[in-house]
Design a protein around this motif. Structure first.
Motif, short mmCIF file in Angstrom:
data_model
loop_
_atom_site.label_atom_id
_atom_site.label_comp_id
_atom_site.label_asym_id
_atom_site.label_seq_id
_atom_site.Cartn_x
_atom_site.Cartn_y
_atom_site.Cartn_z
N ILE A 90 0.97 -1.21 0.20
CA ILE A 90 0.02 -0.09 -0.02
C ILE A 90 0.82 1.29 0.03
O ILE A 90 1.56 1.52 0.84
N GLN A 91 0.79 2.18 -0.84
CA GLN A 91 1.54 3.32 -1.16
C GLN A 91 0.81 4.39 -0.06
O GLN A 91 -0.21 4.48 -0.18
N GLN A 92 1.58 4.83 0.96
CA GLN A 92 1.26 5.58 1.83
C GLN A 92 1.38 7.12 1.56
O GLN A 92 0.37 7.86 1.53
N PHE A 93 2.74 7.54 1.76
CA PHE A 93 2.93 9.04 1.75
C PHE A 93 4.06 9.32 0.98
O PHE A 93 5.03 8.67 0.68
N GLN A 106 -10.62 -7.10 5.19
CA GLN A 106 -10.30 -7.16 6.68
C GLN A 106 -10.01 -5.64 7.17
O GLN A 106 -10.41 -5.43 8.38
N CYS A 107 -9.28 -5.07 6.29
CA CYS A 107 -8.96 -3.51 6.46
C CYS A 107 -8.50 -2.79 5.52
O CYS A 107 -7.52 -2.96 4.70
N PRO A 108 -9.38 -2.14 5.06
CA PRO A 108 -9.39 -1.26 3.81
C PRO A 108 -8.06 -0.48 3.61
O PRO A 108 -7.52 0.32 4.81
N ALA A 109 -7.38 -0.45 2.45
CA ALA A 109 -6.14 0.57 2.42
C ALA A 109 -6.21 1.80 2.95
O ALA A 109 -5.46 2.38 3.66
#
Ligand code: FES
Ligand code: CO
Length: 342
Positions: free
Chosen positions: A139-142, A270-273
């Motif tokens: 997952i690309q975060q910042f 289970q946990c959305p990006a």
């Protein structure tokens, strides 16, 4: 130490920009004070060139890419991915184009990012086994600019004592300021450190931790990859792995581009990006706020300015020792006037 005091930093791979952002066209980046332009060549591979046209020095990043060639916005000269001048549209048909080029830099795409090394790399880019493990998603975060030094961010990454204070608004427990101690050992590319820490687990964090308990224990397995990368591998009691990679790319002596991406061994259901981005964004903003209040001139010998250490600062002490060794191995050349005099 200001980074401009030694050119050795040019000899590492630095995260420049998410590859996806190049699909819209060329992008400028200032890396260690050097202006480069990054774009996708004919084969779709990222390339990095000096951001200066050979005609009248216009930044090539102001132009556009067509058929993998970058076109200067001023008079339309075109350069290919090897930096070679290919087209001067003002020439008559059949007139050969001079054999000229702009400087190119080493460039590769890994982990969703473009990485550039300005000079011959000291070491390869760190490996992430989870990137090829189908049990993990990336997952690309910042991708954000901070007014600080990359070494301040790296110190902070291994500083468990800041949680209770900087992150008191998210997971830090200010009532328990004494951090879990790291068991730490040096590695070829930096160090590896393990610690068990306790974190507050407010409702917003329940899908992140996989638990509804008010506090959760996390096993931290952290790695520092010299000079500016960290792997922050958290394992919750639920079995969820939350593995953050943070890279602090030096723009100049007092600015960095922070690239952060995450691996998780759960699913979007289970946990959305987006939830993982939103939760870590609050933590990221807390770190940014305090790090921008530090001095970007990071002294390697802290006694020079009376910076003090506490027992949990051991990673910082090892970091400085390794940086000392690196600088001893690759000493900066004295200014040319001094060399001439000698
Ligand atoms: Fe680039 Fe003239 S300045 S083509
Ligand atoms: Co922090």
């Amino acid at each position: 130490m200001l980074l401009s005091e030694n050119p050795v930093w040019r000899r590492f791979w630095h995260a420049i920009i998410p590859v996806d952002q190049l699909r819209a066209g060329p992008r400028p980046f200032r890396l260690l004070g050097e202006d480069i332009v990054v774009f996708l060549d004919e084969a779709g591979n990222p390339v990095a060139l000096a951001d200066r046209c050979r005609h009248r020095t216009t930044k090539l990043s102001k132009g556009w890419v067509a058929d993998g060639r970058i076109t200067c916005a001023y008079h339309g000269w075109q350069y290919d991915g090897t930096g070679r001048l290919r087209v001067i549209p003002q020439y008559d048909a059949g007139t050969p184009v001079p054999d000229e080029r702009v400087q190119t830099f080493r460039c590769q795409a890994r982990y969703g990012y473009v990485w550039v090394a300005l000079d011959d790399p000291v070491s390869p880019l760190f490996d992430i086994p989870e990137d090829r493990d189908p049990g993990f998603r990336r997952i690309q975060q910042f991708y954000d600019t901070w007014a600080t030094s990359p070494l301040r961010l790296i110190e902070n990454s291994f500083d468990n004592a800041h949680f209770s204070f900087v992150h008191k608004g998210t997971f830090g427990n200010i009532a328990r300021p004494k951090p879990g101690r790291y068991a730490i050992g040096e590695t070829e590319q930096g160090f590896y450190a393990e610690a068990v820490t306790e974190a507050l687990n407010p409702p917003a964090a329940h899908p992140v931790s996989g638990s509804t308990a008010p506090t959760v224990e996390r096993l931290l397995r952290s790695s520092w990859y010299l000079p500016f990368a960290r792997r922050f591998d958290m394992e919750y009691v639920s079995g969820i792995r939350h593995i953050i990679f943070t890279y602090a790319t030096p723009i100049d002596d007092s600015h960095i581009q922070v690239a952060q991406f995450l691996y998780r061994n759960d699913t979007e259901a289970q946990c959305p990006a987006q939830l993982l981005v939103d939760w870590d964004a609050r933590i990221f903003a807390e770190d940014k706020d305090v790090l921008e209040a530090t001095d970007p001139d990071v002294l390697l010998d802290v006694r020079d300015r009376g910076e003090l250490h506490m027992p949990s600062d051991r990673p910082s002490v090892i970091m400085r020792k390794r940086l000392h060794a690196l600088l001893a191995q690759y000493p900066a050349h004295p200014p040319s006037s001094v060399r001439t005099a000698a």
